[in-house]
Design an enzyme around this catalytic site. Structure first.
Site, PDB file in Angstrom:
ATOM      1  N   SER A  49      36.062  31.348  35.352  1.00 29.86           N
ATOM      2  CA  SER A  49      37.190  32.160  35.807  1.00 29.86           C
ATOM      3  C   SER A  49      37.696  31.575  37.115  1.00 29.86           C
ATOM      4  CB  SER A  49      36.752  33.616  36.043  1.00 29.86           C
ATOM      5  OG  SER A  49      37.804  34.344  36.658  1.00 29.86           O
ATOM      6  N   TYR A  64      30.832  39.870  39.819  1.00 30.75           N
ATOM      7  CA  TYR A  64      31.480  39.076  38.758  1.00 30.75           C
ATOM      8  C   TYR A  64      31.794  37.673  39.282  1.00 30.75           C
ATOM      9  CZ  TYR A  64      35.115  37.809  35.307  1.00 30.75           C
ATOM     10  OH  TYR A  64      35.875  37.178  34.351  1.00 30.75           O
TER      11      TYR A  64
END
Ligand SMILES: NC(=O)c1ccc[n+]([C@@H]2O[C@H](COP(=O)([O-])OP(=O)(O)OC[C@H]3O[C@@H](n4cnc5c(N)ncnc54)[C@H](O)[C@@H]3O)[C@@H](O)[C@H]2O)c1
Length: 253
Positions: free
Chosen positions: A136, A149
């Site tokens: 990501s 995350y």
């Protein structure tokens, strides 16, 4: 028949990757914790004439990912590429995150990637295959409110480079795609959780997209194209790369 395993294939980016790979003529094993969703994807693609199967897989469970790899080997006798894509968003800054939240984020996004890679790599070596992680942009830059995350995706970035170094001489290439904001159930629920009502949700979406030089959401299909490139011989001299697909966010912000 060239065989791909796609984790998280029941939804969003994984679903688009499964469809794109099937269209490319590969046998595709759709692995997802949500077996009903994976089965729908497999049924849709099979109805269109593609070779696709579904299997319930929990990437945080070593035995489950071993079953996934064994299923693919029983089915076609080979694993040419694995797209370690399944993941989950866990929101919160460090002061609001519980230890359970932290452990969950690391377990699904980082340990799940590690377990998936470990289950498939011995088979990928046999085919001089490829492994593609879904990292990501959040693993490459700071973003408010996603501490666990972000740390987990940072681990995926490091794991990509490490496995690339360890397996280059054994013929396996390992790369990652780093998506920006892509409209999927994951991103939708992330922003819905932050908004009190529909108007606030829409304002939040506009604010997020306003940070992107190409000012719109990415689509799962746009990510799938880059994953296909990284998974096939088109990228034959690339390994250890983290490729942002992010509307220009990382380079131009
Ligand atoms: N959507 C975005 O904006 C975005 C941006 C950057 C990175 N990503 C990453 O892309 C990947 C796919 O995300 P998405 O947006 O398509 O999400 P999604 O929620 O639409 O799909 C994720 C899929 O993973 C599955 N999954 C969750 N936990 C699992 C587990 N333990 N074992 C097996 N399957 C499991 C879910 O059932 C779901 O089908 C994730 O790794 C996510 O972190 C998404």
């Amino acid at each position: 028949m060239r065989t791909a395993i796609v984790t998280g294939a029941g939804s969003g980016i994984g679903r688009a990757v499964a469809a794109r790979f099937a269209a490319e003529g590969m046998a595709v094993l759709c692995a997802d914790l949500n077996d009903a969703a994976a089965q729908v994807v497999a049924d849709d693609l099979s109805a269109a004439g593609h070779h696709v199967r579904a299997i319930r897989t929990d990437i945080t469970d070593e035995a489950s990912v071993a079953d996934m790899a064994a299923f693919a080997m029983d089915w076609t006798g080979r694993i040419d590429t694995c797209i370690a894509n399944a993941g989950a968003m866990i929101e919160g800054d460090i002061l609001s995150l519980s230890l359970d939240d932290w452990n969950h984020a690391l377990m699904v996004n980082a340990t799940g990637a590690f377990l998936t890679a470990r289950a498939v790599l011995p088979h990928l070596v046999m085919q001089a295959g490829t492994l593609v992680f879904t990292a990501s942009t959040v693993g490459l830059l700071g973003m408010k409110g996603v501490a666990a995350y972000s740390a987990a995706k940072g681990a995926v970035v490091a794991l990509t480079r490490q496995l690339a170094a360890d397996f280059a001489a054994r013929g396996v290439r390992v790369n990652a795609v780093a998506p920006g904001a892509v409209r999927t159930p994951l991103s939708e629920s992330q922003f819905r959780a932050r908004a009190a009502d529909e108007a606030e949700f829409q304002a939040l979406l506009a604010q997020v997209i306003g940070r992107y030089p190409i000012a719109r959401w990415g689509t799962p299909q746009e990510i799938a194209e880059v994953v296909l490139f990284l998974a096939t011989e088109r990228s034959a001299w690339m390994t250890g790369q983290i490729i942002p697909v992010d509307g220009g966010l990382l380079q131009l912000r």
